[in-house]
Enzyme design. Sequence first.
Site, PDB file in Angstrom:
ATOM      1  N   ASP A   9      16.242  -8.294   5.672  1.00 18.16           N
ATOM      2  CA  ASP A   9      16.509  -8.526   6.962  1.00 18.16           C
ATOM      3  C   ASP A   9      17.855  -8.472   7.007  1.00 18.16           C
ATOM      4  OD1 ASP A   9      16.605  -9.320   9.274  1.00 18.16           O
ATOM      5  OD2 ASP A   9      16.003 -11.470   9.329  1.00 18.16           O
ATOM      6  N   ASP A 106      15.840  -3.752  12.041  1.00 13.00           N
ATOM      7  CA  ASP A 106      16.602  -4.515  11.098  1.00 13.00           C
ATOM      8  C   ASP A 106      15.805  -5.487   9.865  1.00 13.00           C
ATOM      9  OD1 ASP A 106      15.588  -6.536  12.770  1.00 13.00           O
ATOM     10  OD2 ASP A 106      17.400  -7.535  12.886  1.00 13.00           O
ATOM     11  N   GLU A 107      14.585  -5.102   9.906  1.00 11.29           N
ATOM     12  CA  GLU A 107      13.930  -5.739   8.849  1.00 11.29           C
ATOM     13  C   GLU A 107      12.729  -5.016   8.243  1.00 11.29           C
ATOM     14  OE1 GLU A 107      11.960  -9.507   9.874  1.00 11.29           O
ATOM     15  OE2 GLU A 107      11.907  -8.911  12.066  1.00 11.29           O
TER      16      GLU A 107
END
Length: 339
Positions: A9, A106-107
Amino acid sequence: MARWVLHVDLDQFIAAVEVLRRPELRGRPVVVGGDGDPAKRGVVSTASYEARAYGVHSGLPLRTAARRCPDAVFLPVDREHYEAVSDQVMAALRSFGVVVEVLGWDEAFLAVDGDPEAMAREIRDRVRAATRLECSVGIGENKLQAKLATGFGKPAGIFRLTGETWFEVLGDRPADALWGIGTKTAKRLGDLGISTVGELAAAEPVVLAEAVGPTIGPWLVRLAQGRDDSPVSDAPHVPRSCGRETTYQHDLDDWRDVRREVAQLARRVAQDVADDGRNAARVIVKVRFAPFITQTHGRTLDTPVTEAHRIEEAALAALDMFTRRRPVRLLGVRAEFVR
């Protein structure tokens, strides 16, 4: 199957990307949302850790964010740039030659063997080298454990959560600390006398099935026990719906204007449906009344369609289900695809 699941993350991703473009903002409260004007209506997309200290968070109205943190720097959303940086991050993750399941900008999850901490450190190094961004890595025996572990590793840290340590770490925490349990579900559980992860894990699945549904009830118990058998998959994400929404700088007071705007949004959604080449099975209309009360209503189509006029008709039929006639600040139309 791989022995470990890693959840990567990026820390305060959007804000961090903006700070890289504007190094003079490092250490200052940064808020990204809308067109960057906090005097206009819009919501926060992300906030730097410095801004979060003032109670600014994703989904908060920009005007409220400006009141809470008047010294914040407000910036507009730049989707194309964030997507380009995200592509660099995911390329770095795929360079390990393992299965990578992308969850968003973002992850991502990775299925790995060997020493998970060593892999996590190498992941942080490669992401930093490729993008100058920091990330946190959660380690678990399944996706649920890895996802929750990441929160304990932030910022820029590594944390392992397994079945052996699950209750030690989470047992006394509130039920909504679990991935997948929101405030509404937590309230329903509270009404049943269940407030912590440990209490939910010890609940009888049959009792919960009667209270919240035959599928959801047993699933909640498995969730609280840290059990998750969903595989890490690199199959391309297939969206279940597509939608459009607009926030109005001035309230729509006349319902005829509301109907006109919903019809226009529905036509735009219909074009998206046609471009996707799939059929719409249900149309949902979202209305946010002033000051900030949001409601939705949906209309299921008799047969799945792509025709613009059918989607528009369904949207207007859903709009007719709203009984309020208060001023409107936001409208949205979403089409759900056939599954």
